[in-house]
Every structure is written in C-alpha cells, then in structure tokens.
Design a protein around this motif. Structure first.
Motif, PDB file in Angstrom:
ATOM      1  N   GLU A 633       0.828  -1.211   0.000  1.00  0.00           N
ATOM      2  CA  GLU A 633       0.000   0.000   0.000  1.00  0.00           C
ATOM      3  C   GLU A 633       0.856   1.253   0.000  1.00  0.00           C
ATOM      4  OE1 GLU A 633      -3.516  -0.397  -0.256  1.00  0.00           O
ATOM      5  OE2 GLU A 633      -2.576  -2.305  -0.704  1.00  0.00           O
ATOM      6  N   THR A 634       2.066   1.151   0.535  1.00  0.00           N
ATOM      7  CA  THR A 634       2.989   2.294   0.514  1.00  0.00           C
ATOM      8  C   THR A 634       4.204   1.968  -0.345  1.00  0.00           C
ATOM      9  OG1 THR A 634       3.954   1.544   2.620  1.00  0.00           O
ATOM     10  CG2 THR A 634       2.245   3.231   2.720  1.00  0.00           C
ATOM     11  N   GLY A 635       3.938   1.358  -1.500  1.00  0.00           N
ATOM     12  CA  GLY A 635       5.007   1.057  -2.441  1.00  0.00           C
ATOM     13  C   GLY A 635       5.972   0.014  -1.903  1.00  0.00           C
ATOM     14  N   ALA A 636       7.271   0.319  -1.998  1.00  0.00           N
ATOM     15  CA  ALA A 636       8.299  -0.650  -1.613  1.00  0.00           C
ATOM     16  C   ALA A 636       8.701  -0.527  -0.149  1.00  0.00           C
ATOM     17  CB  ALA A 636       9.535  -0.462  -2.495  1.00  0.00           C
ATOM     18  N   ASN A 637       8.045   0.336   0.620  1.00  0.00           N
ATOM     19  CA  ASN A 637       8.418   0.495   2.028  1.00  0.00           C
ATOM     20  C   ASN A 637       8.412  -0.851   2.743  1.00  0.00           C
ATOM     21  OD1 ASN A 637       8.687   3.235   1.779  1.00  0.00           O
ATOM     22  ND2 ASN A 637       6.665   3.730   2.582  1.00  0.00           N
ATOM     23  N   GLY A 638       9.508  -1.171   3.398  1.00  0.00           N
ATOM     24  CA  GLY A 638       9.632  -2.434   4.109  1.00  0.00           C
ATOM     25  C   GLY A 638      10.184  -3.563   3.266  1.00  0.00           C
ATOM     26  N   TRP A 639      10.201  -3.384   1.942  1.00  0.00           N
ATOM     27  CA  TRP A 639      10.645  -4.441   1.035  1.00  0.00           C
ATOM     28  C   TRP A 639      11.985  -4.081   0.405  1.00  0.00           C
ATOM     29  CZ3 TRP A 639       7.858  -8.898   0.661  1.00  0.00           C
ATOM     30  CH2 TRP A 639       6.552  -8.875   1.138  1.00  0.00           C
ATOM     31  N   SER A 640      12.748  -5.093   0.060  1.00  0.00           N
ATOM     32  CA  SER A 640      13.958  -4.933  -0.741  1.00  0.00           C
ATOM     33  C   SER A 640      13.673  -5.498  -2.120  1.00  0.00           C
ATOM     34  CB  SER A 640      15.148  -5.665  -0.109  1.00  0.00           C
ATOM     35  OG  SER A 640      15.459  -5.117   1.151  1.00  0.00           O
ATOM     36  N   VAL A 641      14.021  -4.746  -3.161  1.00  0.00           N
ATOM     37  CA  VAL A 641      13.748  -5.153  -4.539  1.00  0.00           C
ATOM     38  C   VAL A 641      15.074  -5.198  -5.281  1.00  0.00           C
ATOM     39  CG1 VAL A 641      12.451  -4.645  -6.629  1.00  0.00           C
ATOM     40  CG2 VAL A 641      11.510  -3.992  -4.406  1.00  0.00           C
ATOM     41  N   SER A 642      15.406  -6.350  -5.861  1.00  0.00           N
ATOM     42  CA  SER A 642      16.757  -6.546  -6.386  1.00  0.00           C
ATOM     43  C   SER A 642      16.939  -6.084  -7.826  1.00  0.00           C
ATOM     44  CB  SER A 642      17.153  -8.020  -6.290  1.00  0.00           C
ATOM     45  OG  SER A 642      16.451  -8.789  -7.245  1.00  0.00           O
ATOM     46  N   SER A 643      15.840  -5.919  -8.586  1.00  0.00           N
ATOM     47  CA  SER A 643      16.012  -5.550  -9.989  1.00  0.00           C
ATOM     48  C   SER A 643      14.745  -4.914 -10.512  1.00  0.00           C
ATOM     49  CB  SER A 643      16.363  -6.776 -10.834  1.00  0.00           C
ATOM     50  OG  SER A 643      15.204  -7.547 -11.098  1.00  0.00           O
ATOM     51  N   SER A 644      14.823  -4.423 -11.754  1.00  0.00           N
ATOM     52  CA  SER A 644      13.682  -3.760 -12.375  1.00  0.00           C
ATOM     53  C   SER A 644      12.600  -4.747 -12.797  1.00  0.00           C
ATOM     54  CB  SER A 644      14.145  -2.947 -13.583  1.00  0.00           C
ATOM     55  OG  SER A 644      14.776  -3.797 -14.533  1.00  0.00           O
ATOM     56  N   VAL A 645      12.851  -6.053 -12.631  1.00  0.00           N
ATOM     57  CA  VAL A 645      11.830  -7.047 -12.938  1.00  0.00           C
ATOM     58  C   VAL A 645      10.577  -6.784 -12.102  1.00  0.00           C
ATOM     59  CG1 VAL A 645      11.244  -9.489 -12.649  1.00  0.00           C
ATOM     60  CG2 VAL A 645      13.383  -8.849 -13.748  1.00  0.00           C
ATOM     61  N   TRP A 646      10.785  -6.390 -10.846  1.00  0.00           N
ATOM     62  CA  TRP A 646       9.677  -6.174  -9.911  1.00  0.00           C
ATOM     63  C   TRP A 646       9.424  -4.694  -9.727  1.00  0.00           C
ATOM     64  CZ3 TRP A 646       6.649 -10.044  -8.399  1.00  0.00           C
ATOM     65  CH2 TRP A 646       7.142 -11.350  -8.483  1.00  0.00           C
TER      66      TRP A 646
END
Length: 651
Positions: A633-646
C-alpha cells in the motif's frame, strides 16, 4: 518548545539521588543561531512515521555488536526515538541518514536531543559523505563531522553520562586516519533535552552546547593537515542520527542481560527536531535526471537527482507542452501525482528550492495515466458477453415519485453489446436502448416518466448476440440535475445495493491489479530466469511453527521461499504458476534455530509472463502478520527489490 520526556533510568536516578543532584533538568531556552542565519529546513518529527522523503534506515542488519532494524525507531509525540534493546539474546538499534535526499553545505546545524545511553551503547548526531577517506584533499573528499556524541561510560567504566564530545575524522579509518576532538564537555547533559549545534563556514567549524561554543576548528592551510590542524569540508554532506553497540570498548561493557526489551529499555536517543539555517541561502542548481518513474491508471510518479543545498523541490504541471506551469507541490526528492485522469497527458518540470532561492526549471517530461477499467474510483462491473444472449442482468430497485420525469444513464467501455433500461416492477420497460461499447468511457443517457409507479428497476443485461467484454460504472437515476437515487452507483462498496442475476456473468471487480487495497507488486518475466526478487527480512522466534503465503494473479512462474536469515538456505520453497484469477498460496515452516527469516519471491523460472503479487502473510497460524506493508500500500516500504523485474505499487 516541546515537552521533554524523562527516561525510566533518569527517574530511578532522581529517586535515589540526593536533592540538588537531579539527573534531569528542565528544558533549556532555545539558543538562537548566530545573527544573519535563516531557517531553510527542519524536521520537527510531528507526525507518526519517519519521513521517507528525507530519511533512510542505513546499515541494516548486523552492525558492530547489534542488529540495525527500523523497529528500533519510532516517531510519536513530536519526537523521534531510537531505542537500543535486547530480545532473544540479540541487541537491536538503528542508524538513520539523509543520504541522496538532503545534503547541505555550510550553515548552522542544530538538534535538540535527550541522550539516555546504557554502557556499551553510544548515540550521535553527525554529518558524513560517501567519499570520506578517498584519496586526495580531505576538504573535497569530506570529513566525518561528529556534532555530538554521547556515552554513559568510557572504556574503563568511568561514568561520563553527563558529558558529550565533538570530533572531526578524515583520511579514512585505516593507517592514515586522523582526527581532532574537543574532548569531553559539559556537566549534567545526560537524561534531559539539550541543544547541540555546529556552525560550518568555508573557514571554520564551531561546536555548541546550549548555545555555548565548546570547540572551534579552523581550516588548515596545509595541503594534508595533521592534528592539531584540521581540514574544513568544502563539499555537501548528509546528516546521520545513530545509536551503536560495541561491547567492552570505548563505551564500556554491555550490562549483564542486555539493555532490556523494546518495551522496557531506557537506552534511548530522543530527538525533538533537526534544523538547518544558512546565511544568504545559495540558489541551488537545476535538478538533473527528471524522469517518469512509474505510471498506472490513477497516478504518475516522478523521480530526479538530489541537488546540494536543496531541501525542497517545486513540482510544476501543465496540460500544455511548454507550459504555463502551475506548482502542484513543494516536496522532498520524488513525488507521486494522484490528481490525474486516465488517457490525459500531463507535462512536468521541477525546480530546486533553498529558503527564498529557487533554481530554474528542469527540462520537461510528460506522461499519461494508463487507461482505467473504472470511470471513477477503484471499482466497476464487468460482463463477458458470449455472443449468445444470456439475459444475465445486474439491477437495482429504486423508489420514485409517481408521474415524474426522470433521467437515467450509465458509463460504459469495452467491446460487445448490452441492453440498458428502466423497468416497471412487472418487467415492462419505461426506457430501453442497446449500447455497443467503445474503447473510451462513454455516457449513455435515457429519460422516462415514472407514470403510476412508485418503484422502478434500473436494469442492464446481456440480451444481444455481439460478443465482447463490457465494463460499466457510475450509473445514475434521478431528477435531471438532482440527487442520484442509486445506492453505490460506482460499485465502490462491491455489490452492495445491487442484485445480480447469474453472478457468473456479471462481476463486480477491483479495476486495478490488486487483491485488496490500492497497491500490489508487478513482475514482468522475459522467459529467461533473472533471479530478480522482492523480499523482506522478518524477526521470528526460534523453534516455532509459522505459515507464510501471498496472493498472485496473471501469467508466468515465480519461486516462493522462506530463507534462513538474510540470504541463507530455504526453510520452505515452491514454484507457483500464476493464473488469471487471484489465488492464495501458502507454505508452512519451522524457524529452527533462526531468529530471522526472509520472505522471498523471485523470477527463477523460464516461463514468460506478467504476474501481480499482493497481501503477503508471515506469522503464526491465526496470529498477527509479521510482514511490514504486506499489501504494498505504501510502495516498496519495508521491502527490498533486487532488480527492475519487480515494481512495487505497479497495478
């Protein structure tokens, strides 16, 4: 000035000490900056969360003798608090910085802070640059500027809780490391709020406690200064607020049993505010790299590169290429414009702001929100028309006044043909028309007289032989220009108020690619495994049974794992092939010896497609969800995203 909060340990000390030796003093009067300085930025911490436009959680995970976690930082009551605590034999704390978000050069930097550290832990308000220690002139590489550091004890256990120190470090932290310090200063500074500041000019840095100058460093003329001479940094630097743990070192020995739990620990750094003042604030440079970072059917997200000495940015928009532009927001770095209409092109420029000074505008960028599957709001109704009349209907009975002229209408788009009308309760139409939907949302009106009826039925069905998929939204029935008599006309409350004949035909659906709420994470898979992943590190209790899962729809194949620690082997793993309908997949696991696991979804298959994931869960069965921001709900807050795939928050 905000009210000071007294830590538990200070209260205990007051109770045990003699009168006149109180550990906590009343809040001091505000010490004004030197004459000629103007406030250009501040964070007063008046909200309930850390402002992500300015602050980062830095050095996450294991650091020295603790684990850095955002859970150790809270914002409440007008203060930011970093609590150092111990749970499950692990010490936790946090580091914050403004790196690549706000990096001033020169000025009067001030913070009002309450330090309440335990032995083995120290806290600091300081400034840093990523290039500190680089070869060459330290003035250009940057200098670690410890505006204030606080410890409870020194390396031999001496109580220094009432004192603080200010220090400069340069030339890295190896054999070439150099520093100068003002030494321990002050009395009675622990356990109560005080003002800590630094005046930074091209020629000197002065350090202050409650407005009193405690230490001054002048810029050395030497090419490579050696203490007691020192360099004055001539580059922008970012702020840091930190608490660190290191046992049996310069801050003493960690107490037996640790610092106490998060709820009981009083080893805290409490920050009332951070403020920056400058003299004749310089006009910042024009921001570079303005780009459209994300577009969906109801929002456009802009990104750009940070500008030195620019705490704020004006975002300007026009419906005409080249302007004129209207300022729609003054913000930190990055902005999401949600006041947009699908299929409408918007033109943007950005300028940097520093006090009364503003840069020129950037080059223009443009974007149009994606065509939406709703006319307004987040919901609509959909009918897949087979080409054979099914007479599947969606309808609502409405009370009306007899012998009165009314208007009715519906917005529709898509392909295929439907029948729209208003009926008497016996089924006779008072108004009726066939609608062939088009690619753009179009309003189809109708008029009727209620005659002898005091109730009528607003009615839409599939009674044609034209195949396709039709979306309807925002129905209306009422006096022309009057109140809408339909309940839930835009389906924002699902099917509330509506009767659906054969629900397999008409579907009330959320138009965005989300399972619930307004966010999800999209993965686009090429057909070649990229191992791009979206993941989250979660604290768990050892030797405990847990459940984990998430909702997924779309096409393509993902791998779902629960990994030991931050990057260890899998405790549970499965491949999932997405389908057009939202489906929930779950795995059980036991945490074993682990106190942290990683919720992990990646593209490690050779199946191409686009999939959406939403509403993840990790916790004890039937218990609380341990994931932060599980529905994006607040985008990537709390998450780690490794590439532009996600792309979190892409729907």
């Amino acid at each position: 000035m905000k009210v000071a909060r007294t830590p538990h340990r200070a209260v205990l000390g007051m109770a045990l000490s003699a009168l006149g030796s109180l550990l906590v003093s009343a809040p001091r009067a505000h010490a004004a900056p030197p004459p000629g300085y103007t406030l250009v930025w501040s964070d007063e911490f008046d909200g309930s969360t850390l402002d992500p436009q300015y602050w980062n959680h830095t050095y996450p995970g294991n650091y020295r003798d603790a684990f850095n976690t955002s859970d150790a930082t809270t914002v409440a009551g007008g203060n930011l608090t970093i609590t150092t605590y111990t749970e499950g034999g692990v010490h936790y704390t946090d580091h914050l910085d403004t790196k690549n978000k706000y990096q001033p050069k020169y000025g009067y930097m001030e913070a009002r802070i309450l330090f309440s550290n335990a032995p083995g832990n120290w806290s600091a308000f300081w400034m840093f640059a990523s290039t500190v220690g680089a070869a060459g002139d330290p003035r250009l590489a940057g200098v670690e500027l410890d505006i204030v550091e606080h410890r409870d004890s020194d390396w031999v256990g001496t109580d220094i809780s009432g004192k603080v120190n200010s220090t400069l470090h340069w030339d890295g932290y190896g054999a070439n490391h150099k520093s100068v310090t003002g030494g321990l200063q002050g009395t009675g500074l622990g356990g109560s709020f005080h003002l800590y500041a630094m005046e930074w000019t091209p020629t000197y840095q002065k350090f202050f406690v409650d407005g009193v100058n405690t230490f001054t460093v002048y810029n050395s003329a030497a090419t490579n200064p050696t203490p007691p001479e020192a360099p004055i940094s001539q580059r922008s630097q970012f702020f840091m607020l930190s608490s660190e743990v290191l046992n049996n070192n310069w801050a003493g020995v960690i107490p037996a049993g640790g610092f106490g739990s998060k709820a009981t620990s009083d080893s805290q750094m409490i920050v009332d505010y951070v403020r920056v003042y400058q003299t004749a604030p310089v006009t910042p440079a024009v921001p570079s790299g303005l780009a459209v970072a994300n577009v969906n059917h109801r929002a456009i997200t802009l990104s750009w590169n940070m500008v030195d000495n620019a705490p704020y940015y004006n975002v300007k928009r026009s419906l005409t290429s080249g302007g004129p532009y209207t300022t729609i927001a003054t913000t930190g770095k990055g902005y999401t414009d949600t006041d947009v209409i699908p299929d409408t092109t918007y033109y943007y420029v950005v300028s940097a702001v520093n006090g009364p000074s503003q840069s020129a505008n950037t080059a223009q960028v443009s974007a149009a929100p994606l065509p939406g599957d709703t006319h307004n709001g987040l919901w609509s109704a959909q009918m897949a028309v087979s080409g054979t009349a099914s007479y599947y209907a969606i309808r609502q009975t409405v009370s009306v006044t007899g012998n009165t002229a009314y208007s009715a209408g519906i917005w529709a788009k898509g392909t295929g043909r439907i029948r729209f009308g208003v009926r008497q309760l016996d089924g006779t139409f008072l108004a009726s028309q066939f609608i062939t939907a088009g690619t753009a949302w179009t309003y189809y009106p109708a008029t009727f007289n209620s005659g002898a009826n005091t109730q009528v039925t607003y009615y839409i069905d599939d009674s044609s032989t034209t195949a396709g998929t039709v979306l309807i939204d925002d129905g209306f029935l009422g006096l022309s220009g009057g109140t809408n008599l339909l309940a839930n006309p835009g389906f924002e409350s699902g099917n509330t108020g509506w009767t659906i004949y054969q629900p397999t035909g008409w579907k009330i659906l959320h138009a965005a690619n989300v399972h619930s709420g307004t966010g999800s994470s999209r993965g686009i898979f090429s057909g070649t495994a990229s191992y791009g992943n979206v993941r989250q590190l979660v604290n768990v209790t050892a030797s405990t049974a847990y459940q984990a899962g998430f909702w997924i729809k779309g096409a393509g194949r993902v791998r779902f794992m629960i990994r030991q620690g931050a990057s260890g082997s899998a405790l549970a793993s499965q491949f999932i092939t997405a389908t057009p309908a939202w489906t929930y997949y779950t795995v059980p696991f036991n945490s074993g010896a682990n106190t942290q696991v990683t919720f992990y979804v990646d593209d490690s298959s050779g199946t191409a497609g686009t999939a959406y994931i939403d509403d993840g869960f990790l916790g004890v069965s039937g218990g609380a969800n341990l994931l932060a921001n599980p529905g994006f709900e607040t985008g990537a807050n709390g998450w780690s995203v490794s590439s532009s795939v996600w792309k979190p928050d892409q729907y």
